[in-house]
Design a protein around this motif. Structure first.
Motif, PDB file in Angstrom:
ATOM      1  N   PRO A 195       0.203  -8.314   4.420  1.00 19.32           N
ATOM      2  CA  PRO A 195      -0.880  -7.760   3.601  1.00 19.32           C
ATOM      3  C   PRO A 195      -0.462  -7.445   2.177  1.00 19.32           C
ATOM      4  N   ASN A 196       0.840  -7.220   1.948  1.00 14.85           N
ATOM      5  CA  ASN A 196       1.284  -6.928   0.581  1.00 14.85           C
ATOM      6  C   ASN A 196       1.084  -8.125  -0.341  1.00 14.85           C
ATOM      7  N   LEU A 197       1.094  -9.345   0.221  1.00 14.02           N
ATOM      8  CA  LEU A 197       0.831 -10.561  -0.547  1.00 14.02           C
ATOM      9  C   LEU A 197      -0.616 -11.017  -0.423  1.00 14.02           C
ATOM     10  N   GLU A 198      -1.206 -10.821   0.742  1.00 13.82           N
ATOM     11  CA  GLU A 198      -2.550 -11.320   0.992  1.00 13.82           C
ATOM     12  C   GLU A 198      -3.628 -10.458   0.340  1.00 13.82           C
ATOM     13  N   ASN A 199      -3.400  -9.154   0.311  1.00 10.92           N
ATOM     14  CA  ASN A 199      -4.367  -8.229  -0.289  1.00 10.92           C
ATOM     15  C   ASN A 199      -3.616  -7.133  -1.034  1.00 10.92           C
ATOM     16  N   PRO A 200      -2.951  -7.483  -2.150  1.00 13.29           N
ATOM     17  CA  PRO A 200      -2.153  -6.492  -2.870  1.00 13.29           C
ATOM     18  C   PRO A 200      -2.930  -5.257  -3.333  1.00 13.29           C
ATOM     19  N   PRO A 201      -4.177  -5.376  -3.799  1.00 16.63           N
ATOM     20  CA  PRO A 201      -4.859  -4.156  -4.243  1.00 16.63           C
ATOM     21  C   PRO A 201      -4.972  -3.096  -3.152  1.00 16.63           C
ATOM     22  N   ALA A 202      -5.342  -3.493  -1.940  1.00 19.87           N
ATOM     23  CA  ALA A 202      -5.480  -2.522  -0.852  1.00 19.87           C
ATOM     24  C   ALA A 202      -4.119  -1.977  -0.441  1.00 19.87           C
ATOM     25  N   PHE A 203      -3.138  -2.860  -0.338  1.00 15.91           N
ATOM     26  CA  PHE A 203      -1.790  -2.432   0.035  1.00 15.91           C
ATOM     27  C   PHE A 203      -1.227  -1.462  -0.998  1.00 15.91           C
ATOM     28  N   ASN A 204      -1.358  -1.807  -2.267  1.00 19.77           N
ATOM     29  CA  ASN A 204      -0.788  -0.969  -3.329  1.00 19.77           C
ATOM     30  C   ASN A 204      -1.500   0.369  -3.452  1.00 19.77           C
ATOM     31  N   LYS A 205      -2.787   0.387  -3.169  1.00 21.11           N
ATOM     32  CA  LYS A 205      -3.526   1.659  -3.214  1.00 21.11           C
ATOM     33  C   LYS A 205      -2.973   2.628  -2.178  1.00 21.11           C
ATOM     34  N   LEU A 215       0.027   2.518  -0.818  1.00 20.31           N
ATOM     35  CA  LEU A 215       1.406   2.855  -1.178  1.00 20.31           C
ATOM     36  C   LEU A 215       1.436   3.861  -2.331  1.00 20.31           C
ATOM     37  N   THR A 216       0.512   3.743  -3.254  1.00 24.20           N
ATOM     38  CA  THR A 216       0.423   4.716  -4.349  1.00 24.20           C
ATOM     39  C   THR A 216       0.213   6.124  -3.815  1.00 24.20           C
ATOM     40  N   THR A 217      -0.664   6.254  -2.826  1.00 24.09           N
ATOM     41  CA  THR A 217      -0.921   7.569  -2.230  1.00 24.09           C
ATOM     42  C   THR A 217       0.341   8.129  -1.587  1.00 24.09           C
ATOM     43  N   LEU A 218       1.089   7.281  -0.865  1.00 25.77           N
ATOM     44  CA  LEU A 218       2.334   7.738  -0.258  1.00 25.77           C
ATOM     45  C   LEU A 218       3.328   8.192  -1.322  1.00 25.77           C
ATOM     46  N   LEU A 219       3.506   7.397  -2.357  1.00 28.25           N
ATOM     47  CA  LEU A 219       4.490   7.723  -3.387  1.00 28.25           C
ATOM     48  C   LEU A 219       4.128   9.017  -4.111  1.00 28.25           C
ATOM     49  N   THR A 220       2.849   9.201  -4.397  1.00 32.59           N
ATOM     50  CA  THR A 220       2.404  10.436  -5.044  1.00 32.59           C
ATOM     51  C   THR A 220       2.704  11.649  -4.158  1.00 32.59           C
ATOM     52  N   HIS A 221       2.447  11.493  -2.867  1.00 33.50           N
ATOM     53  CA  HIS A 221       2.723  12.574  -1.905  1.00 33.50           C
ATOM     54  C   HIS A 221       4.218  12.892  -1.867  1.00 33.50           C
ATOM     55  N   CYS A 222       5.055  11.848  -1.835  1.00 36.92           N
ATOM     56  CA  CYS A 222       6.502  12.059  -1.769  1.00 36.92           C
ATOM     57  C   CYS A 222       7.035  12.703  -3.045  1.00 36.92           C
ATOM     58  N   ASP A 223       6.533  12.258  -4.188  1.00 36.13           N
ATOM     59  CA  ASP A 223       6.955  12.857  -5.464  1.00 36.13           C
ATOM     60  C   ASP A 223       6.584  14.335  -5.507  1.00 36.13           C
ATOM     61  N   GLN A 224       5.380  14.639  -5.042  1.00 31.09           N
ATOM     62  CA  GLN A 224       4.919  16.026  -5.076  1.00 31.09           C
ATOM     63  C   GLN A 224       5.709  16.894  -4.093  1.00 31.09           C
ATOM     64  N   THR A 225       6.017  16.338  -2.933  1.00 33.59           N
ATOM     65  CA  THR A 225       6.804  17.094  -1.948  1.00 33.59           C
ATOM     66  C   THR A 225       8.174  17.443  -2.509  1.00 33.59           C
ATOM     67  N   ARG A 226       8.806  16.482  -3.173  1.00 34.45           N
ATOM     68  CA  ARG A 226      10.126  16.783  -3.757  1.00 34.45           C
ATOM     69  C   ARG A 226       9.997  17.805  -4.875  1.00 34.45           C
ATOM     70  N   ALA A 227       8.955  17.678  -5.705  1.00 36.64           N
ATOM     71  CA  ALA A 227       8.761  18.631  -6.792  1.00 36.64           C
ATOM     72  C   ALA A 227       8.558  20.046  -6.249  1.00 36.64           C
ATOM     73  N   ASP A 228       7.823  20.177  -5.157  1.00 36.39           N
ATOM     74  CA  ASP A 228       7.581  21.479  -4.555  1.00 36.39           C
ATOM     75  C   ASP A 228       8.865  22.109  -4.015  1.00 36.39           C
ATOM     76  N   GLU A 229       9.798  21.234  -3.570  1.00 35.78           N
ATOM     77  CA  GLU A 229      11.052  21.741  -3.017  1.00 35.78           C
ATOM     78  C   GLU A 229      12.046  22.159  -4.105  1.00 35.78           C
ATOM     79  N   ASP A 230      11.903  21.571  -5.279  1.00 38.03           N
ATOM     80  CA  ASP A 230      12.840  21.857  -6.358  1.00 38.03           C
ATOM     81  C   ASP A 230      12.599  23.243  -6.991  1.00 38.03           C
TER      82      ASP A 230
END
Length: 266
Positions: free
Chosen positions: A239-249, A251-266
């Protein structure tokens, strides 16, 4: 010391965003992540290696267990001085990501598990992988690639996607692919491990994936303590090649969540 694996390392290093490390599946190479590198490297460091036996990395015949693939990834990230990161993988790459979490969970701040499955191989599956390994060594990659091409991607996939996937498969070393098949046949069962994953996890699957059906992804999602499930429409096993917009959307949510979780811990 020069890294053992060939790789791309794109995007800014001096940023608060967590690096993203993506592991390709079989029988592909790092170029399968081109849409994700293009989407995410403008704002964060994105590292995509070729696994041993694939792409531009050295070919090591014999048998390559998932633990060896995982140790290669760790060694590369040591060389690149990347202590912690979000780790993603598709199919065999997802199983390698699970092995990485088993071996060095303290370095992983988030997981992407795409079109993969956690169970150990069945006896019939082991026999099938062994037979395929022997076939690849005997015949090369061409016939195998044509047989599985329209299971890797859906029959309705765009011609450029089909051409890309065919090119990766036919360009793979038969020796490297056979070694990976033999090693993958002996993989451990990761289902209990999933229940102990302590980081945000995104489970992705193409809605028409025959190799790892939606039901497998749903079971993984249910087992993981902190996970999101994304079923990507108009996609099969890649799906990352077949439908990149949906896949990337997703993944963006996951990355934002992970960045925020680390920021909260710092």
């Amino acid at each position: 010391m020069a890294p053992f694996l060939a790789y791309e390392d794109k995007g800014p290093h001096a940023t608060t965003a967590l690096p993203l490390v993506l592991i390709h599946g079989h029988p592909f190479d790092r170029t399968m992540w081109a849409p994700q590198v293009a989407a995410f490297a403008p704002d964060r460091r994105v590292i995509v290696p070729d696994l041993r036996g694939y792409g531009d990395s050295p070919v090591v015949p014999g048998i390559t267990p998932l633990s060896v693939f995982a140790e290669d990834v760790a060694a590369l990230l040591d060389e690149l001085r990347v202590p912690e990161f979000v780790l993603g993988g598709l199919s065999m790459g997802g199983q390698i990501a699970m092995e990485c979490y088993r071996l060095f969970p303290e370095r992983i701040r988030g997981l992407l598990l795409a079109d993969t499955f956690p169970a150990a191989e069945t006896p019939s599956g082991k026999a099938s992988r062994a037979a395929t390994a022997e076939r690849l060594l005997r015949e090369g990659m061409g016939g195998y690639a044509e047989e599985v091409l329209y299971r890797m991607v859906a029959p309705y996939a765009r011609p450029d996607v089909v051409a890309h996937v065919r090119r990766m498969m036919t360009g793979t070393s038969a020796e490297g692919a056979a070694a990976a098949l033999r090693g993958r046949a002996e993989r451990p069962d990761y289902r209990e491990l999933l229940t102990r994953v302590g980081v945000p996890t995104l489970v992705v699957v193409g809605e028409d994936d025959e190799f790892t059906p939606v039901g497998v992804a749903e079971a993984m999602h249910a087992a993981l303590p902190d996970s999101t499930l994304c079923v990507v429409s108009s996609a099969s096993h890649m799906p990352n090649l077949e439908n990149p917009p949906a896949f990337n959307k997703a993944l963006t949510t996951l990355l934002t969540h992970c960045d925020q979780t680390r920021a909260d811990e710092d």
